[in-house]
Motif scaffolding. Structure first.
Motif, mmCIF file in Angstrom:
data_model
loop_
_atom_site.group_PDB
_atom_site.id
_atom_site.type_symbol
_atom_site.label_atom_id
_atom_site.label_comp_id
_atom_site.label_asym_id
_atom_site.label_seq_id
_atom_site.Cartn_x
_atom_site.Cartn_y
_atom_site.Cartn_z
ATOM 1 N N ALA A 188 -1.098 5.643 16.726
ATOM 2 C CA ALA A 188 -1.946 5.735 15.399
ATOM 3 C C ALA A 188 -1.441 7.423 15.219
ATOM 4 O O ALA A 188 -1.694 8.173 16.112
ATOM 5 N N ASP B 182 -2.790 0.000 6.375
ATOM 6 C CA ASP B 182 -2.492 -0.988 7.489
ATOM 7 C C ASP B 182 -1.154 -0.790 8.498
ATOM 8 O O ASP B 182 -0.068 -0.039 7.967
ATOM 9 N N PHE B 183 -1.553 -0.938 9.504
ATOM 10 C CA PHE B 183 -0.346 -0.730 10.727
ATOM 11 C C PHE B 183 0.679 -1.601 10.636
ATOM 12 O O PHE B 183 0.872 -2.863 9.832
ATOM 13 N N SER C 100 -5.942 -2.004 12.330
ATOM 14 C CA SER C 100 -6.051 -1.023 11.312
ATOM 15 C C SER C 100 -7.794 -1.443 10.780
ATOM 16 O O SER C 100 -8.396 -0.328 10.540
ATOM 17 N N VAL D 240 -7.500 4.602 6.157
ATOM 18 C CA VAL D 240 -6.620 3.977 7.213
ATOM 19 C C VAL D 240 -5.757 3.450 6.542
ATOM 20 O O VAL D 240 -6.199 2.152 5.924
ATOM 21 N N THR E 224 1.075 -1.578 3.365
ATOM 22 C CA THR E 224 1.820 -1.825 4.640
ATOM 23 C C THR E 224 3.027 -1.245 4.627
ATOM 24 O O THR E 224 3.753 -0.896 3.488
ATOM 25 N N ARG F 218 -11.520 -0.596 2.452
ATOM 26 C CA ARG F 218 -10.191 -1.048 2.040
ATOM 27 C C ARG F 218 -9.911 -1.701 0.886
ATOM 28 O O ARG F 218 -8.833 -1.539 0.180
ATOM 29 N N SER G 182 -8.589 -0.817 19.981
ATOM 30 C CA SER G 182 -8.761 -0.035 18.641
ATOM 31 C C SER G 182 -9.996 0.952 18.660
ATOM 32 O O SER G 182 -9.906 1.908 18.129
#
Length: 416
Positions: free
Chosen positions: A121, A37-38, A52, A35, A85, A70, A149
């Protein structure tokens, strides 16, 4: 080949076959996912990164998925000179996925449009480079990011792994807050299965005589104008002003239940119409859902009833050569306190408009539909000196209270 070595070879082959069979029917391998970072658009960077993290944490709890930590993602990408990002396109996601040995990469954005946050997403397949799944979730406050989320992650998981996990209940508004004050226009269709005219009593020299009305089924049509104010998302106070038309197309007779003397009376009801004016206050308790809400609304109000057309009372009495006959018009009027209760749904068309549908029940409180009857004499013929002339008609409102059922539909316009 000896018999012993043949047995060993057969056993070896069987073990290999069973191993392949167990592997074929074992659970599918977990899907390795990273995943990213948005990207924040007109939103807080820290809140967007938190989105995220919330998605990764929720998906990590699903056994079908393996979420790359992460810290591990950051270490690998920093080693290769990549930034986590800002990766929002497919080519970037594919490149990162290959570096992370991931099967799928989740990228996304958090945009603010007016007062609404839109979380988007996308799930990119690293091997094909295509977007497998895309989902969005909307909310109006950053405080709702965690639940939004979680909802988004469950929807993604179900589509990625083919599962059917329950989506968490949404307890926030998805769109900009609707205007609080509304006016509405509605149509109501009702049914009164045991509607009665008032019991009428007249007083003559031989005593009191009472006409008991027979119940009948009548239909009603109402035009309603409403005004409401939404104090909370789940509570609104509404006032309704309605004009109701009663259609009674049956022919009914009212029996004299206290006769006992030599005369006959008949009260005929034929194609008559009544009308009423209602004012009702409804406290509405709402249960918000996606795009609509359910509600229950008990109500109390006041109703004024008026007979649009008259009822005819025919009286005929004879005693030898003396007698009396006459026709009188009866015009019932009345007023009553009413109780109502209805349940229904309101569908949001836009911020300014909504459709309404409900079903309900109503009835009077310790009162009748008609409380008084105005009497007008059309003609009266007296022969000789009858012993029992009609002296007066006493109005009586007993036995004409009934319960009604209705359906209602229309629309509300939210002004401000």
């Amino acid at each position: 080949m000896t018999a012993t070595s043949l047995k060993i070879n057969i056993i070896t082959i069987l073990l290999l076959i069973s191993g392949f069979t167990l592997q074929a029917f074992s659970e599918p391998a977990e899907i390795r996912i990273a995943v990213m970072d948005f990207k924040a658009n007109d939103t807080s960077k820290f809140s967007t990164i938190a989105v995220s993290e919330f998605i990764g944490i929720e998906m990590a709890n699903k056994k079908e998925l393996t979420i790359i930590e992460r810290s591990q993602v950051g270490a690998i990408l920093n080693e290769q000179g990549f930034q986590k990002t800002g990766c929002t396109d497919q080519s970037c996601a594919v490149e990162m996925g290959k570096l992370l040995s991931a099967k799928k990469i989740i990228i996304g954005t958090v945009n603010k449009t007016g007062n609404v946050y839109v979380i988007t997403a996308k799930v990119v397949d690293v091997e094909s480079g295509r977007i497998d799944v895309a989902e969005t979730e909307r909310c109006t406050k950053e405080d709702d990011f965690e639940l939004a989320s979680r909802i988004l992650s469950v929807k993604l998981t179900n589509k990625i792994a083919g599962t059917s996990y329950a989506i968490p209940v949404r307890t926030y508004l998805q769109d900009d807050e609707r205007n609080r004050f509304s006016i509405g226009l509605l149509y109501q269709f009702g049914l009164y299965p045991n509607y009665r005219m008032p019991s009428l009593v007249y007083d003559s020299s031989d005593g009191i005589h009472k006409f008991q009305g027979k119940g009948a089924e009548i239909l009603t049509h109402s035009l309603i104008i409403s005004a409401g104010y939404e104090f909370l998302h789940n509570f609104e106070l509404k006032a309704e002003f309605s004009y109701m038309l009663y259609l009674d197309t049956s022919v009914r007779e009212f029996d004299d239940i206290a006769s006992g003397v030599n005369y006959s009376q008949n009260l005929i009801v034929d194609d008559r119409k009544s009308e009423s004016f209602d004012v009702t206050i409804f406290p509405m308790y709402k249960f918000p859902l996606t795009g609509f809400h359910l509600f229950i609304a008990p109500g109390i109000g006041y109703r004024f009833n008026k007979q649009k057309e008259s009822y005819s009372l025919y009286y005929d009495y004879s005693d030898g050569s003396d007698g009396i006959s006459g026709e009188y018009l009866l015009k019932p009027v009345g007023h009553a306190f009413i109780l109502k209760c209805e349940v229904g749904t309101t569908v949001y068309i836009s911020r300014f408009m909504e459709l309404v549908f409900s079903i309900g029940i109503d009835g009077q409180v310790y009162s009748s539909y008609f409380n008084n009857v105005d009497v007008e004499k059309i003609h009266e013929t007296i022969t000789g000196t009858p012993a029992y002339p009609v002296e007066k008609i006493i109005n009586n409102s007993q036995n004409n209270t009934c319960i009604g059922y209705y359906i209602k539909l229309g629309f509300n316009i939210r002004i401000f």
